[in-house]
Each structure stands twice: as C-alpha cells, then as structure tokens.
Scaffold this active site. Sequence first.
Site, mmCIF file in Angstrom:
data_model
loop_
_atom_site.group_PDB
_atom_site.id
_atom_site.type_symbol
_atom_site.label_atom_id
_atom_site.label_comp_id
_atom_site.label_asym_id
_atom_site.label_seq_id
_atom_site.Cartn_x
_atom_site.Cartn_y
_atom_site.Cartn_z
ATOM 1 N N GLU A 27 36.463 39.880 39.450
ATOM 2 C CA GLU A 27 35.917 39.581 40.768
ATOM 3 C C GLU A 27 34.467 40.065 40.876
ATOM 4 O O GLU A 27 34.024 40.891 40.066
ATOM 5 C CB GLU A 27 36.770 40.277 41.842
ATOM 6 C CG GLU A 27 38.254 39.916 41.808
ATOM 7 C CD GLU A 27 38.554 38.526 42.374
ATOM 8 O OE1 GLU A 27 37.615 37.707 42.523
ATOM 9 O OE2 GLU A 27 39.725 38.250 42.655
ATOM 10 N N HIS A 52 34.531 34.146 40.300
ATOM 11 C CA HIS A 52 35.337 34.981 39.412
ATOM 12 C C HIS A 52 35.779 34.182 38.186
ATOM 13 O O HIS A 52 35.920 32.955 38.229
ATOM 14 C CB HIS A 52 36.520 35.643 40.145
ATOM 15 C CG HIS A 52 37.680 34.764 40.453
ATOM 16 N ND1 HIS A 52 38.700 35.147 41.299
ATOM 17 C CD2 HIS A 52 38.016 33.503 40.046
ATOM 18 C CE1 HIS A 52 39.588 34.174 41.370
ATOM 19 N NE2 HIS A 52 39.198 33.168 40.622
ATOM 20 N N ASP A 101 45.476 35.825 32.990
ATOM 21 C CA ASP A 101 45.625 36.740 34.120
ATOM 22 C C ASP A 101 46.996 36.558 34.777
ATOM 23 O O ASP A 101 47.768 35.672 34.382
ATOM 24 C CB ASP A 101 44.491 36.548 35.153
ATOM 25 C CG ASP A 101 44.293 35.087 35.567
ATOM 26 O OD1 ASP A 101 45.160 34.248 35.260
ATOM 27 O OD2 ASP A 101 43.273 34.792 36.214
ATOM 28 N N ASN A 137 34.283 32.228 44.397
ATOM 29 C CA ASN A 137 33.346 33.353 44.423
ATOM 30 C C ASN A 137 32.752 33.626 43.037
ATOM 31 O O ASN A 137 32.137 34.658 42.822
ATOM 32 C CB ASN A 137 34.064 34.603 44.938
ATOM 33 C CG ASN A 137 35.275 34.961 44.068
ATOM 34 O OD1 ASN A 137 35.559 34.277 43.086
ATOM 35 N ND2 ASN A 137 35.963 36.023 44.418
#
Length: 246
Positions: free
Chosen positions: A143, A138, A67, A136
């Site tokens: 996400e 991800h 990423d 979270n």
Amino acid sequence: MKIKVYPTSELQSKAAAQIIADQIRTKPDTAVCLATGDSPFGTYRELVRMVKDSHIDCSRLRVFGLDEWVGIPPDNTGSCHHYLHENFIGPLGIGHDQVHLFDGLSKDLSGECSRMTEAIRHAGGIDIMIVGIGMNGHIGFNEPGVDVNLWAHAIELDEITKTVGQKYFQSATPLSKGITQGFQQVFAARTLMLLAHGKKKASIIHQTAEAPIGIAIPSTLLRQHKNSLIMLDEEAAGELAPSLRN
Ligand code: PGA
C-alpha cells in the site's frame, strides 16, 4: 518499464497469456507468482485454453500466490485462495505440492511470511510475476507508504483497498489486514507483468508512468524494475502521453 497497448482487453489478455504460455513451454519448471482480481481474469482464462489446446506441460510449474486477505477463510469466494483454485490451479490440474499460497487464517503471520519467502528462495526465485494495480497504485498489498525493503509481510490495508475490495465478496466483509509478497520479491522477479484494463484504471496508469517514483504511489517503483512490462487496453491507456505508448 515497457508499456504495450492493445485495442481491447480481450487482445490484451491473449497477448499476456501467450507470454506466460511461451515461458512455461521454454522452462517447464517456471515459478509463477499470481495476482487475483479482475485484471488477470481474462489472461488466466486464455492461458487455460492455450495450455489445453497446445498440450503444454504444467506438471512441473511452481505456483506462488501474490497476496491474501488476513482473516478470510480459503473457501470464501472472495479469497485469493479460492480465486486461484477456480481460475488457475483447478483448470490446469496443478498438484498440491506445486502450490504455495498464503494462509490468511494463520495465527503466526510472520512465520507464514518467512515460510513463503523461503519457498520462493528454494524454487530459485520467481520467473514471472503477474500483478494488477489498485486504484491507489498498490501492487499486491504493498500500500502507499510501504517499506520497499520488505519481502513477504503482513500489512494494514489502505482505506481505498478496504472499500474497493468489497467487490470480491458476496456480502459486506470487514477487511483490515493483508499478507503480501513485498517489493523485494517484486524487484527480484525476472519478469514483472502488470495487467490493467478499463477506463477506471486510466488515471492511476498515467500516474504510474509519469508521477515521481516513490512509495506514495507504489506502482511508480516498477519503473525501476529491470524487466517490467505493462499491458493495457486502450481504455486504461487513455491518459498516457502518446510518447509512452508502443
Ligand atoms: P482488480 O484489482 O484487478 O480487481 O482491479 C487490482 C488490485 O487491487 O491490485
């Protein structure tokens, strides 16, 4: 999904590096997809040491980035680009033509994503994908709420990611979008290795293993991967049910 727990993050890093080193030895033209961040840092350091000590040939390795932050230049020390050059590509002497990283400055993000997906297809798919996990859940920048049918794509970052992501930058940096390999690429990877250490990851690791599988916590989807391995230190495994540890 297999879960392995090691007494310390050093031992976890060594074990993960050993798996990657063995993979490269067995298949010198291995296609690796690499996360950045704190989670794989020790693993890359160990891997560099193992490659040097054992003279493992990396001249045919293919390296793909997991990423990148959109709008962040490659020479910014917080960019994934910079991290991979500092911690993997440079120390292992990987050639320019062996490397495919997302260009976070691209004016054509969808073209950039197609280029990445095509490069991986051309390489015959990812042999081993190394990922961390966000607070979270991800994976890469997939996400909560992400469309799991996507290959590489650009995405609006979650508020948690924008806040936590500040730790990589030397000064406050506005973050809004990311560009990432999608879940289709995650599922297609022949081996998926998730690395996590430290107490702060204990809750999300517990949820990854035990919460209902779904896009609310993207990491739960790794339970559907045909060959996923979660490597943890004791602290990150602290909230796991004893029956899930091995
Ligand atoms: P970290 O980031 O390895 O720096 O904890 C993980 C992630 O956000 O995916």
